[in-house]
Design an enzyme around this catalytic site. Structure first.
Site, PDB file in Angstrom:
ATOM      1  N   HIS A 140       0.697  -1.389  -0.040  1.00 35.82           N
ATOM      2  CA  HIS A 140       0.031   0.058  -0.107  1.00 35.82           C
ATOM      3  C   HIS A 140       0.763   1.163   0.006  1.00 35.82           C
ATOM      4  CE1 HIS A 140       0.721   0.895   4.415  1.00 35.82           C
ATOM      5  NE2 HIS A 140       0.729  -0.600   4.403  1.00 35.82           N
ATOM      6  N   SER A 170      14.784 -11.012  -8.435  1.00 38.34           N
ATOM      7  CA  SER A 170      13.783 -11.922  -7.922  1.00 38.34           C
ATOM      8  C   SER A 170      14.090 -11.925  -6.386  1.00 38.34           C
ATOM      9  CB  SER A 170      13.916 -13.263  -8.448  1.00 38.34           C
ATOM     10  OG  SER A 170      13.598 -12.911  -9.687  1.00 38.34           O
ATOM     11  N   ALA A 188      19.248 -10.019  -7.157  1.00 35.56           N
ATOM     12  CA  ALA A 188      18.397 -10.934  -6.299  1.00 35.56           C
ATOM     13  C   ALA A 188      18.675 -11.214  -5.054  1.00 35.56           C
ATOM     14  CB  ALA A 188      18.510 -12.254  -7.412  1.00 35.56           C
TER      15      ALA A 188
END
Length: 212
Positions: A140, A170, A188
């Site tokens: 949010h 990732s 990553a």
């Protein structure tokens, strides 16, 4: 009735976009790609029709077809978007997998790809032409600029601000409120607990600058 879609790019990203669109029962009219070796070949039942600036097919866009741009190279992505704006007066559509969760209050721009299982939270902002891979979370109030790429399983926590053309690998975690400057890269699995300057590459837990 949804318009069929022409996908720009018959690469792996284009094929992923095809799967996302088909998850929403959208018909793929064909691919356009500048690799002539692919022309007139079928990829998973869809034909590579011709080059990306082939007016014979471009004329359908905005009338009978929508367009999606599936190049992960930002320079090529931008030039293709500009071509569509100039020639056809259109922006690419969004490709949002049916299993992604996008809150109603989230702002989603144009030309974004949001893959399976991704979550876009309340009042999050996704600008234009971003790639959000499977199971990523944009929490949010977080904001992504244009042409941001988010790796599978990465988490951009609440109110973090991600600049244009940032690459996040990732499994990355971006801590709440962190700001990442334009063109930065996050390796990553990293955990980013402090702001990252434009153009920097960071890696690790906690993430540290790498390279000169």
């Amino acid at each position: 009735m949804k318009n069929p879609v022409i996908i720009f790019g018959a690469n792996q990203l284009g094929q992923a976009a095809k799967a996302i669109l088909e998850s929403n029962e959208v018909v793929i009219y064909g691919f356009l790609d500048d690799n002539e070796a692919l022309h007139n070949k079928e990829i998973d039942g869809v034909v590579v029709l011709g080059k990306t600036e082939d007016d014979g097919f471009l004329k359908f866009i905005g009338k009978k077809c929508d367009a999606f741009v599936a190049f992960d190279n930002n320079k090529l992505r931008k030039s293709t978007v500009e071509m569509l704006k100039n020639k056809r007066k259109v922006m690419p559509m969004n490709a949002i997998h049916k299993t992604a969760w996008v809150e109603a209050s989230a702002h989603i721009g144009h030309g974004n790809m949001i893959n399976m299982g991704a979550t876009i939270g309340n009042n999050a902002k996704i600008s234009n032409h971003c790639i959000i891979n499977s199971n990523a979370v944009i929490d949010h109030g977080a904001e992504l600029g244009d042409l941001v790429q988010i790796g599978a399983g990465a988490v951009v926590n609440s109110e973090a601000i991600i600049g244009d053309e940032v690459f996040i690998g990732s499994g990355v975690t971006i801590v709440s409120g962190v700001k990442i400057g334009k063109g930065a890269r996050v390796g990553a699995g990293s955990v980013v607990v402090a702001d990252v300057k434009a153009g920097e590459t960071v890696f690790g837990n906690p993430a540290q600058k790498v390279g000169a």
